[in-house]
Design an enzyme around this catalytic site. Structure first.
Site, short mmCIF file in Angstrom:
data_model
loop_
_atom_site.label_atom_id
_atom_site.label_comp_id
_atom_site.label_asym_id
_atom_site.label_seq_id
_atom_site.Cartn_x
_atom_site.Cartn_y
_atom_site.Cartn_z
N LYS A 57 -12.01 -3.31 8.35
CA LYS A 57 -12.00 -4.13 7.14
C LYS A 57 -13.13 -5.15 7.14
O LYS A 57 -13.66 -5.54 8.19
CB LYS A 57 -10.66 -4.86 6.98
CG LYS A 57 -10.34 -5.87 8.06
CD LYS A 57 -8.98 -6.52 7.79
CE LYS A 57 -8.59 -7.47 8.93
NZ LYS A 57 -7.29 -8.14 8.68
N ASP A 78 -3.09 -7.97 -4.86
CA ASP A 78 -3.36 -6.77 -4.06
C ASP A 78 -3.95 -5.67 -4.94
O ASP A 78 -3.63 -5.56 -6.13
CB ASP A 78 -2.06 -6.30 -3.44
CG ASP A 78 -2.29 -5.53 -2.15
OD1 ASP A 78 -3.45 -5.38 -1.76
OD2 ASP A 78 -1.29 -5.10 -1.54
N HIS A 95 -8.29 -0.58 0.47
CA HIS A 95 -7.38 -1.71 0.28
C HIS A 95 -8.24 -2.94 0.00
O HIS A 95 -9.18 -3.21 0.75
CB HIS A 95 -6.56 -1.98 1.54
CG HIS A 95 -5.81 -0.81 2.07
ND1 HIS A 95 -4.44 -0.76 2.14
CD2 HIS A 95 -6.24 0.37 2.59
CE1 HIS A 95 -4.06 0.39 2.67
NE2 HIS A 95 -5.14 1.09 2.96
N CYS A 142 0.79 -1.23 0.00
CA CYS A 142 0.00 0.00 0.00
C CYS A 142 0.83 1.29 0.00
O CYS A 142 0.51 2.21 -0.78
CB CYS A 142 -1.03 -0.01 1.13
SG CYS A 142 -0.56 -0.89 2.61
N ARG A 147 6.87 -11.32 5.22
CA ARG A 147 6.52 -11.02 6.60
C ARG A 147 7.10 -12.10 7.50
O ARG A 147 7.05 -13.28 7.18
CB ARG A 147 5.00 -10.97 6.79
CG ARG A 147 4.32 -9.90 5.98
CD ARG A 147 2.81 -9.94 6.14
NE ARG A 147 2.15 -9.02 5.24
CZ ARG A 147 0.83 -8.94 5.07
NH1 ARG A 147 0.04 -9.74 5.77
NH2 ARG A 147 0.30 -8.07 4.23
N HIS A 151 -5.60 -1.36 -4.67
CA HIS A 151 -5.98 -0.17 -3.90
C HIS A 151 -6.80 0.74 -4.78
O HIS A 151 -6.42 1.03 -5.91
CB HIS A 151 -4.73 0.54 -3.37
CG HIS A 151 -3.98 -0.30 -2.39
ND1 HIS A 151 -2.96 -1.13 -2.78
CD2 HIS A 151 -4.14 -0.47 -1.05
CE1 HIS A 151 -2.49 -1.78 -1.72
NE2 HIS A 151 -3.19 -1.39 -0.66
N GLN A 194 0.43 -11.42 -3.19
CA GLN A 194 -0.98 -11.07 -3.05
C GLN A 194 -1.55 -10.59 -4.39
O GLN A 194 -0.83 -9.96 -5.18
CB GLN A 194 -1.16 -9.93 -2.05
CG GLN A 194 -0.93 -10.27 -0.61
CD GLN A 194 -1.14 -9.06 0.27
OE1 GLN A 194 -0.52 -8.02 0.05
NE2 GLN A 194 -1.99 -9.17 1.27
#
Length: 649
Positions: free
Chosen positions: A476, A394, A522, A345, A374, A396, A392
């Protein structure tokens, strides 16, 4: 004693003398209830039948029909009965703790010799003896000094330490007896050992454990057990475990030759050709879906300077999960501190910030197959389901505040279609609100939570509240899939974030000509590719949908005279877009079929002399006993259609 008033679930109240026990209350209602009672709830607290009640309260009496209370008590009592059985069989064994866990319990023991499978069978038999004795269970409240003296006299050093750990805050130290055997416990417990269902428990396994989780302390042995209210529930659970074992993605990954993991790269995946085929096929599918959904795809750096993580808030809130990289930069006085990105992000905000954005550019949907790292403790790693390095899907969405509702509805529709394509017809949604450790003011969180909740309800979904589980920058939604054997998997997420655009100074020019902050949504649909592929493998027990299967067709010769026909068939199938392989080995056809079936190949085409003469193949589908003889040229279009991903079929 002064009378007290006890109010029952039906709203009626009765007066009793202060100090009456819940067992006496149950018997006062009926003799039958007195015999069936197992515990009570007093002002919402789970209450032992032997504990006195000293003031006005609400009360409910529980029996074995009350699932939550019954299961807790059964599993707690089984832990004590198991510890008693162990000490009756081996009096020198020292006991430590035995908590209730999901579906059962465990108890840790200090014993020089390791427990064996035969020992577990012997412990089970002794437990049934104890149950059949119907020994009464009684409880007493002791002082700290008396409890310590009692355990010191018996050489129970672990119990002495446990008593010392109990906060000296006026809470009682409860001592429980099951017959003549005693344990330190907060309770509650059943009235006698005979209330335990002797045919509804099983000891499962033994593992090592350190006392108090400290590797510098004593190495103990932990025995796990499961227990239920009746035999049918136990059988159902054992069947579930058997199914889960059959579907375990780690075992299937080996059998299908999809991936492996090794010590030199903990928590990271070595993808083999078959596994990488699944990965890239799924990624290509997601790329097409995202393009059709109006996303622009980007790619951002793996290693990012500490400065950006400090500005975004991750350095303060998430540093313990980040891999830090120190570099001796040329001409620099000190080492430059960077981090492998744990999420994408902040980098996406950097792209948004390049060049002036107008309200006409919003919503801007940005997507990345972002490779993240991570730190996960080694004990938490689990195949490809829980890893340290992952990618991911991912995304945004930068939008105006008045676009949150529409963008949330659009994403839920987008996610629903993808899950359906992948074989998941339904899902549940959790709403996770502010965590204790967070960025942003309460006013910002109030606004973010209200906006997300309103948008979710406007999309026709009433979410399940999941308190305190939001991200540190915003609330979320968590999209939870239920697989073929009833397990829940949290995959997709959708988060409203007012904090990060503020921290990283993201702006757009609004209709009024002034600069405004965008809202940042997100979102991830599959989440981690690694984890989602593991879920798919387990959901389908390795029998993946044809379009996702890494090896879709194997053409196997029965005799060497069929080799040329087999090679030609494979060439035609590949030209049609089918992932086909040939097996010309000098092995019996049944051996080949068995081997490729273990590898979960969906279609095996067997070819002998007759098939060559007729231009046919004998088709065998995975999991089906019946075979079909089909014309090869007529079969190829059907297999081509099956091999086509659902979004372009």
């Amino acid at each position: 004693m002064a009378p007290i008033s006890l109010t029952f679930p039906d709203g009626n109240a009765r007066e009793y003398e202060a100090g009456i026990t819940a067992a006496e209350v149950a018997s006062s209602i009926s003799t039958s209830l007195g015999k069936k009672a197992i515990s009570a709830s007093v002002d919402g607290a789970h209450w032992d039948l032997a504990w006195p009640i000293g003031a006005d309260a609400t009360i409910a009496i529980h029996t074995m029909k009350d699932d939550d209370q019954a299961k807790e008590l059964i599993r707690h009592d089984f832990a004590h009965v198991m510890a008693r059985a162990v000490q009756e069989l081996w009096p020198d064994v020292k006991v430590t703790i035995g908590p209730v866990i999901e579906n059962g319990w465990y108890y840790d023991f200090d014993r020089a010799e390791p427990f064996t499978a035969d020992d577990l069978a012997g412990i089970e038999a002794k437990m049934r003896e104890i149950i059949n004795k119907r020994d009464p269970v009684r409880t007493e409240v002791w002082s700290r000094d008396d409890a310590i003296a009692y355990y010191e006299a018996r050489g129970e050093n672990f119990k002495v330490e446990l008593v010392g750990m109990i906060p000296d805050d006026g809470q009682p130290i409860r001592m429980y007896w099951h017959g003549d055997w005693q344990d330190l416990c907060r309770g509650p417990h059943l009235q006698h050992t005979g209330q335990l269902p002797a045919d509804a428990f099983k000891l499962m396994r033994v593992s090592g454990a350190y006392w108090r989780g400290d590797s510098d302390r004593e190495q103990l042995q932990r025995i796990y057990g499961v227990a239920f209210q009746n035999r049918d529930q136990l059988k159902q659970h054992l069947h579930f475990l058997e199914e889960a074992e059959k579907r375990d993605h780690r075992r299937l990954g080996r059998e299908m030759d999809l991936f492996h993991m090794q010590e030199e790269a903990p928590g990271q995946v070595f993808w083999h050709p078959g596994g990488w085929t699944i990965y890239t096929t799924l990624q290509d599918y997601m790329r097409r879906k995202q393009r059709a959904g109006g996303y622009v795809e980007v790619n951002t750096p793996q290693v990012v300077n500490r400065k950006l993580w400090e500005e975004s808030g991750h350095w303060e809130k998430y540093q313990e999960n980040m891999f830090i990289v120190e570099v001796d930069e040329e001409h620099a006085r000190e080492k430059t501190i960077n981090a492998l990105k744990p999420m994408n992000c902040p980098c996406h905000v950097q792209i948004f910030n390049k060049g002036m954005k107008s309200y006409r550019d919003l919503p801007l949907r940005m997507a990345e197959f972002g490779s993240c790292n991570r730190y996960e403790p080694s004990g938490a790693l689990h195949g490809i389901m829980r890893v340290r390095g992952f990618t991911q899907d991912d995304g945004h969405i930068f939008c105006r505040e008045d676009q949150i509702e529409e963008e949330t509805a659009v994403f839920i529709e987008f996610l629903s279609a993808i899950y359906k394509d992948l074989g998941f017809e339904s899902f549940s949604v959790k709403f996770s609100d502010r965590p204790e450790k967070r960025s942003g003011s309460d006013e910002v969180w109030d606004k973010a939570e209200a906006a997300l909740l309103s948008a979710t309800r406007a999309a026709g979904i009433e979410p399940i509240l999941n308190p305190g589980e939001g991200a540190f920058y915003g609330p979320k939604l968590e999209f939870v899939l239920t697989d073929a054997i009833g397990r829940d998997w949290q995959c997709g997420t959708h988060q409203v974030d007012f904090v990060l655009p503020e921290r990283l100074d993201a702006t757009y020019i609004a209709e009024d000509g002034a600069k405004h902050r965008p809202v940042m949504l997100h979102r991830a649909t599959l989440g981690s590719f690694e984890r989602f592929i593991g879920i798919l493998i387990e959901e389908h027990a390795g029998k993946l949908p044809f379009w996702l299967a890494p090896r879709q067709v194997v053409v196997a010769s029965i005799v060497s005279d069929a080799d040329d026909f087999c090679l030609d068939a494979v060439a035609k199938l590949r030209a049609a877009g089918v992932r086909a392989e040939v097996d010309l080995r000098n092995e019996k056809i049944n051996y080949k079929i068995r081997e490729h079936s273990v590898g979960k190949v969906p279609v095996i085409l067997a070819v002998g002399r007759k098939e060559v003469e007729d231009g046919t193949v004998t088709l065998r589908r995975l999991g089906e006993k019946q075979t079909k003889v089909l014309d090869l040229e007529a079969l190829i279009p059907d297999l081509k259609l099956e091999a086509t991903p659902p979004d372009i079929r």
